[in-house]
Scaffold this motif. Sequence first.
Motif, PDB file in Angstrom:
ATOM      1  N   GLN A   1     -26.482 -51.828  27.972  1.00  0.00           N
ATOM      2  CA  GLN A   1     -25.037 -52.019  28.024  1.00  0.00           C
ATOM      3  C   GLN A   1     -24.700 -53.467  28.364  1.00  0.00           C
ATOM      4  OE1 GLN A   1     -24.136 -49.033  30.977  1.00  0.00           O
ATOM      5  NE2 GLN A   1     -24.143 -50.488  32.664  1.00  0.00           N
ATOM      6  N   LEU A   2     -23.522 -53.885  27.911  1.00  0.00           N
ATOM      7  CA  LEU A   2     -22.978 -55.179  28.303  1.00  0.00           C
ATOM      8  C   LEU A   2     -22.298 -54.961  29.645  1.00  0.00           C
ATOM      9  CD1 LEU A   2     -22.057 -58.109  27.948  1.00  0.00           C
ATOM     10  CD2 LEU A   2     -20.143 -57.255  26.572  1.00  0.00           C
ATOM     11  N   ASP A   3     -23.035 -55.247  30.707  1.00  0.00           N
ATOM     12  CA  ASP A   3     -22.571 -54.961  32.059  1.00  0.00           C
ATOM     13  C   ASP A   3     -21.728 -56.138  32.561  1.00  0.00           C
ATOM     14  OD1 ASP A   3     -22.993 -52.742  33.896  1.00  0.00           O
ATOM     15  OD2 ASP A   3     -23.740 -54.264  35.279  1.00  0.00           O
ATOM     16  N   VAL A   4     -20.523 -55.854  33.048  1.00  0.00           N
ATOM     17  CA  VAL A   4     -19.559 -56.900  33.409  1.00  0.00           C
ATOM     18  C   VAL A   4     -18.948 -56.585  34.766  1.00  0.00           C
ATOM     19  CG1 VAL A   4     -17.394 -58.046  32.758  1.00  0.00           C
ATOM     20  CG2 VAL A   4     -18.999 -57.307  30.982  1.00  0.00           C
ATOM     21  N   GLU A   5     -18.797 -57.593  35.595  1.00  0.00           N
ATOM     22  CA  GLU A   5     -18.085 -57.440  36.866  1.00  0.00           C
ATOM     23  C   GLU A   5     -17.387 -58.770  37.177  1.00  0.00           C
ATOM     24  OE1 GLU A   5     -17.122 -54.549  39.845  1.00  0.00           O
ATOM     25  OE2 GLU A   5     -18.366 -54.388  38.042  1.00  0.00           O
TER      26      GLU A   5
ATOM     27  N   SER B   1     -17.476 -47.306  26.751  1.00  0.00           N
ATOM     28  CA  SER B   1     -17.656 -47.821  28.100  1.00  0.00           C
ATOM     29  C   SER B   1     -16.797 -47.080  29.094  1.00  0.00           C
ATOM     30  CB  SER B   1     -17.275 -49.309  28.125  1.00  0.00           C
ATOM     31  OG  SER B   1     -17.278 -49.802  29.438  1.00  0.00           O
ATOM     32  N   SER B   2     -17.302 -47.006  30.311  1.00  0.00           N
ATOM     33  CA  SER B   2     -16.509 -46.610  31.467  1.00  0.00           C
ATOM     34  C   SER B   2     -16.402 -47.803  32.396  1.00  0.00           C
ATOM     35  CB  SER B   2     -17.159 -45.435  32.204  1.00  0.00           C
ATOM     36  OG  SER B   2     -17.160 -44.287  31.392  1.00  0.00           O
ATOM     37  N   GLY B   3     -15.334 -47.863  33.156  1.00  0.00           N
ATOM     38  CA  GLY B   3     -15.177 -48.952  34.106  1.00  0.00           C
ATOM     39  C   GLY B   3     -14.166 -48.581  35.162  1.00  0.00           C
TER      40      GLY B   3
ATOM     41  N   ALA C   1     -13.642 -55.654  39.975  1.00  0.00           N
ATOM     42  CA  ALA C   1     -13.535 -54.622  38.933  1.00  0.00           C
ATOM     43  C   ALA C   1     -14.503 -54.948  37.811  1.00  0.00           C
ATOM     44  CB  ALA C   1     -12.109 -54.559  38.399  1.00  0.00           C
ATOM     45  N   GLY C   2     -14.840 -53.939  37.017  1.00  0.00           N
ATOM     46  CA  GLY C   2     -15.782 -54.184  35.932  1.00  0.00           C
ATOM     47  C   GLY C   2     -15.778 -53.109  34.874  1.00  0.00           C
ATOM     48  N   CYS C   3     -16.711 -53.257  33.970  1.00  0.00           N
ATOM     49  CA  CYS C   3     -16.816 -52.359  32.826  1.00  0.00           C
ATOM     50  C   CYS C   3     -18.204 -52.565  32.213  1.00  0.00           C
ATOM     51  CB  CYS C   3     -15.721 -52.698  31.815  1.00  0.00           C
ATOM     52  SG  CYS C   3     -15.249 -51.336  30.723  1.00  0.00           S
ATOM     53  N   ALA C   4     -18.626 -51.680  31.301  1.00  0.00           N
ATOM     54  CA  ALA C   4     -19.971 -51.818  30.734  1.00  0.00           C
ATOM     55  C   ALA C   4     -20.071 -51.142  29.366  1.00  0.00           C
ATOM     56  CB  ALA C   4     -21.010 -51.231  31.687  1.00  0.00           C
TER      57      ALA C   4
END
Length: 589
Positions: free
Chosen positions: A234-238, A484-486, A529-532
Amino acid sequence: MNEYRTHTCGELRKEDAGKTVLLSGWLHRKRNLGNLCFVDLRDHYGITQCVFDSSSDLFNQIQDLRVESVIGVEGEVILRESVNKNMPTGDIEIKVQKLKVYSKADQLPIQVSFVDDSPEDLRLKYRFLDLRREKLHQNMLLRSKVIASMRKLMTEQGFVEYQTPILTASSPEGARDFLVPSRINPGKFYALPQAPQQFKQLLMVSGFDKYFQIAPCFRDEDPRADRSPGEFYQLDVEMSFATQEDVFAVLEKTLSGVFAEFANGRKVDMPPYRRIPYLESMLKYGSDKPDLRNPLVIMDATAFFGHSGFGVYDEKVANGDEVRAIVLKSTADKPRSFFDKLDAYAKEEDMGGMAYIALSSSGAKGIAKVFSEEKLNEAKKFFGLCDGDAVLLMAGKKDKLNKFAGFVRTKVGQELNLIEKDAFRFCWIIDFPMYEKNEETGAVEFSHNPFSMPQGGMDALLNKNPLDILAYQYDIVCNGIELSSGAVRNHEPEIMYKAFEIAGYGHDVVDNKFGGMISAFHYGAPPHAGCAPGVDRIVMLLADEPNIREVILFPLNGKAQDLLMQAPNTVTEEQLKDLHIKIDLKDEK
């Protein structure tokens, strides 16, 4: 000069005629015309036709080789008499003067040069052959390009890539963990991360402002067509000091950029994407993963019934059931069999049947026949019906009814060919319930990410019915696929303790399972906050593949087995002894 090749098999053009070249690759196809043998030579870059003359000593040698043998040829580039416009190298061919065999191939268990109907398990067992096929080979190249594009877009927005640990602690995140026994710490286990959730939040606490990672994730869960068992990326983002809308802005720019780059003429939604509250999505689309290419929308028709004159639905509404409707424009003149099949489908799904109203050219049909003229006019106004329109009606208990209506929406959209083609339609599903009730045990559980901030904070947790509490949680959906969930994270320890307490976890469990993160929050944690978004699913959509295994290099099969490497497998007694483990397999009776 490279001893194996001067050019690749996808490189030569008519301008190269007259050159003496050296190519290497796989023997893709052979065509023997008696006095000439044509060979398609394939490498990673393309295919070039090579010609062997029967007067040459090489003719018999090439005849004895099976396809997929690896060879090198040297010869002159000449113009083809019959140009193949479907090949980039179709203007030329190689008149072979020298041949070297690097590796002879045995009889193939699956075909490479054309698509056959080999079962998936056989393809996975010989995945190295399967990956030589043009379509699969291009899928993997697409995947690489998509990841490179993601990295570029994230970096341009000020994000920095960091690598988080693979060996970590087990935590209750919704799926089963893969456990790794520790040799040095007998009786204790690591877990492979279901996601880098805690680590990326700790990065925010550590003062790193914008993080991303193409992250491997490991979950011991059952496979589906859009979910690979075992592992995924996953493209993990925070991001720190960020609201829900800040996350949306970053992900919308990234996803629209990636999809537009590889859409090949297909339409792509540009920011901003639609925001649809969870409850609205369940009502209008019967799903929290709506496919917005389908123009059909579900209506709540409960208010129309009760005293409609159609006794079946009037009685259901009186007993607490609800009614859903789907209006079908210009469909009233469909044959009765169309509506009868839907009625039969509803009965098969234990929904008791499906009613309809059709304003056909020969008069009102379906349950309209039991309505008074006044009630029929009321129905036209309530459902927005014009002459030629029809409306499907279904009744039942709310949750079950919503899901069934969603299935009907999809089924009818497909049957009537209403689904928009060659388009990627995105939306955010927002305002998820913080908790849900377990249907079997009745216990209150987290419905989404347990690290999410409840809307209303501590006040909501203390004073509201848990099932009424919404969270700052969101999913991004494309064409009915959840990418994605975030969430906006819960960064306040007391709110986190209370949130987990409602879901049945005491302070000791939180301290044990999330000790590192909860401890860090006591020393100054920024709102974050983030998303993936899932890389595999994004590539699956762009490649137009219905099965996610078609975009993964070496996937597990439907039984979570790697048939190529024969994993999982047994280990030796010595290995188990080192890990202080004994296996006690009960005989199945």
